[in-house]
Design a protein around this motif. Structure first.
Motif, mmCIF file in Angstrom:
data_model
loop_
_atom_site.group_PDB
_atom_site.id
_atom_site.type_symbol
_atom_site.label_atom_id
_atom_site.label_comp_id
_atom_site.label_asym_id
_atom_site.label_seq_id
_atom_site.Cartn_x
_atom_site.Cartn_y
_atom_site.Cartn_z
ATOM 1 N N ARG A 42 -21.953 13.458 12.484
ATOM 2 C CA ARG A 42 -21.727 13.565 10.443
ATOM 3 C C ARG A 42 -23.256 14.101 8.771
ATOM 4 N NH1 ARG A 42 -17.524 12.298 8.172
ATOM 5 N NH2 ARG A 42 -16.470 10.942 9.865
ATOM 6 N N ALA A 43 -23.670 13.994 9.877
ATOM 7 C CA ALA A 43 -24.830 14.111 8.414
ATOM 8 C C ALA A 43 -25.226 15.317 8.811
ATOM 9 C CB ALA A 43 -26.399 13.687 8.834
ATOM 10 N N ARG A 44 -25.634 16.292 9.766
ATOM 11 C CA ARG A 44 -25.168 17.840 10.723
ATOM 12 C C ARG A 44 -23.905 18.415 9.930
ATOM 13 N NH1 ARG A 44 -28.822 17.447 16.087
ATOM 14 N NH2 ARG A 44 -30.101 16.110 15.321
ATOM 15 N N GLY A 45 -23.453 17.538 10.536
ATOM 16 C CA GLY A 45 -21.887 18.752 9.923
ATOM 17 C C GLY A 45 -22.256 18.453 8.763
ATOM 18 N N GLU A 46 -21.995 17.715 7.687
ATOM 19 C CA GLU A 46 -22.223 17.706 6.215
ATOM 20 C C GLU A 46 -23.045 18.303 5.113
ATOM 21 O OE1 GLU A 46 -22.391 13.443 4.705
ATOM 22 O OE2 GLU A 46 -20.419 12.928 5.465
ATOM 23 N N ALA A 47 -24.406 18.607 5.888
ATOM 24 C CA ALA A 47 -25.242 19.468 5.446
ATOM 25 C C ALA A 47 -24.830 21.017 5.599
ATOM 26 C CB ALA A 47 -26.866 18.968 6.032
ATOM 27 N N ALA A 48 -23.703 21.201 6.695
ATOM 28 C CA ALA A 48 -23.476 22.679 7.010
ATOM 29 C C ALA A 48 -22.199 23.440 6.538
ATOM 30 C CB ALA A 48 -22.699 22.838 8.719
ATOM 31 N N LEU A 49 -21.575 21.787 6.565
ATOM 32 C CA LEU A 49 -20.556 22.044 4.615
ATOM 33 C C LEU A 49 -21.384 22.185 3.833
ATOM 34 C CD1 LEU A 49 -17.180 21.733 5.578
ATOM 35 C CD2 LEU A 49 -18.229 19.339 3.744
ATOM 36 N N ALA A 50 -21.942 22.026 3.288
ATOM 37 C CA ALA A 50 -22.860 22.228 2.541
ATOM 38 C C ALA A 50 -23.198 23.474 1.753
ATOM 39 C CB ALA A 50 -23.430 21.191 1.483
ATOM 40 N N ASP A 51 -23.448 23.920 3.237
ATOM 41 C CA ASP A 51 -24.891 25.726 3.414
ATOM 42 C C ASP A 51 -23.752 26.515 3.313
ATOM 43 O OD1 ASP A 51 -27.204 23.684 3.026
ATOM 44 O OD2 ASP A 51 -27.310 24.408 5.521
ATOM 45 N N ILE A 52 -22.240 26.198 3.601
ATOM 46 C CA ILE A 52 -22.074 26.874 4.007
ATOM 47 C C ILE A 52 -20.872 26.641 2.497
ATOM 48 C CG2 ILE A 52 -19.391 28.470 4.395
ATOM 49 C CD1 ILE A 52 -20.899 26.446 7.361
ATOM 50 N N ARG A 53 -20.546 26.410 2.003
ATOM 51 C CA ARG A 53 -19.730 26.011 0.372
ATOM 52 C C ARG A 53 -20.794 27.210 -0.706
ATOM 53 N NH1 ARG A 53 -17.066 19.880 0.543
ATOM 54 N NH2 ARG A 53 -15.162 21.001 1.802
ATOM 55 N N ALA A 54 -21.921 26.508 -0.297
ATOM 56 C CA ALA A 54 -22.792 27.402 -1.720
ATOM 57 C C ALA A 54 -23.176 28.622 -1.312
ATOM 58 C CB ALA A 54 -24.235 26.672 -0.917
#
Length: 297
Positions: A42-54
């Motif tokens: 989950r933590a890595r997924g949330e980090a990736a999600l934030a990166d891609i949104r940005a």
């Protein structure tokens, strides 16, 4: 795949929190697709999600957490996707890994086979009615160009000595058997199924431990400048997802935007059918397969 305000395309990508999967999602998000990201952590997924949104400005991205080696987790994932999305135009089965030593999934199945073949097999089947209802739709399986053969009498490595690359090769050959048999079964349904070899690229396959981890450390240290990036490899996968000339093209094996020959066993229709039926039993889509895989209490 193109999008419009009236009919936005929806995609789901497994193994999406890093490497090839993250590069694929970034490109799809930049094109305006609604994308579901599947991550084991989950933590890595949330980090990736934030990166891609940005990076893309696309806020219509959705995180799903699942361990593809665990069939119970895959079933929860499929239901979560169905609850979140009312259509699914593109499924990219990208997640894959290798294990330095033989280990078993919660269902008692060798983990490379469980993660790389049975996980996508089960997920795809559980989402298939949603995909068919969204036609035209595409399923893209990310494979590996290794000349191998499946030992149908010892899929679980109970009898043979286990090796990381041997186990990985057998499990990834399953992607081709699955691709060809599913394409046959979906003829005329408006859903295409193809497999793609993305080429050799900078990867953390199998983690940093073991022989493969050491191999990649040395290769990147002394020749990393010549190894393609995940973003470059992603273009080969995205070709199968986007190319208008591939409308209606199904049951093919691609690399670098052209078809390539598959290992001999994967061209055997009877072998494809046999693995499909074994996979149905191992995933509980039909009767259990005696002697392979024991559900843990």
């Amino acid at each position: 795949m193109s999008t419009s305000a009236e009919h936005q395309c929806t995609a789901l990508v497994t193994g999406a929190n890093s490497g090839l999967g993250k590069a694929i999602v970034t490109a799809l998000a930049a094109n305006g697709l609604r994308v579901g990201l599947v991550s084991r952590d989950r933590a890595r997924g949330e980090a990736a999600l934030a990166d891609i949104r940005a990076a893309t400005g696309n806020q219509d991205l959705h995180l799903f957490v699942a361990d593809l080696a665990d069939q119970a987790s895959v079933r929860v994932l499929a239901q979560a996707v169905r609850d979140r999305f009312d259509r699914l135009h593109l499924l990219i089965n990208n997640a894959g890994t290798a294990f330095a030593e033989r280990r078993l999934s919660p269902q008692g199945i060798e983990c490379a086979l469980a993660t790389n073949h049975l996980g996508p097999f089960l997920l795809t089947n559980l989402l298939l009615d949603l995909i068919k209802a969204s036609a035209p739709a595409r399923i893209v399986n990310v494979g590996t160009r290794i000349d191998a053969a499946m030992d149908f009498d010892d899929l679980n490595w109970d009898k043979r000595p286990y090796g990381m690359m041997k186990g990985y090769a057998q499990s990834k050959l399953g992607n081709l058997h699955f691709t060809f048999e599913l394409a046959r079964r979906l003829q005329g349904r408006g859903v295409t199924v193809n497999c793609v070899f993305p080429g050799v690229f900078k990867s953390n396959l199998g983690g940093t431990d073991g022989a493969q981890g050491l191999f990649w450390k040395l290769l990147i240290r002394f020749g990393g400048w010549a190894i393609p990036t995940a973003e470059t490899a992603a273009q080969r996968v995205l070709y199968l997802a986007n190319a208008p000339e591939l409308v209606g093209v199904s049951g093919q094996y691609f690399a670098d935007r052209k078809t390539i020959p598959a290992p001999a066993q994967a061209l055997d229709a009877e072998a494809n059918r046999r693995l499909w039926e074994i996979s149905e039993r191992l995933t509980g889509l039909s009767r259990p397969q005696p002697g392979i895989g024991q559900e843990t209490p």
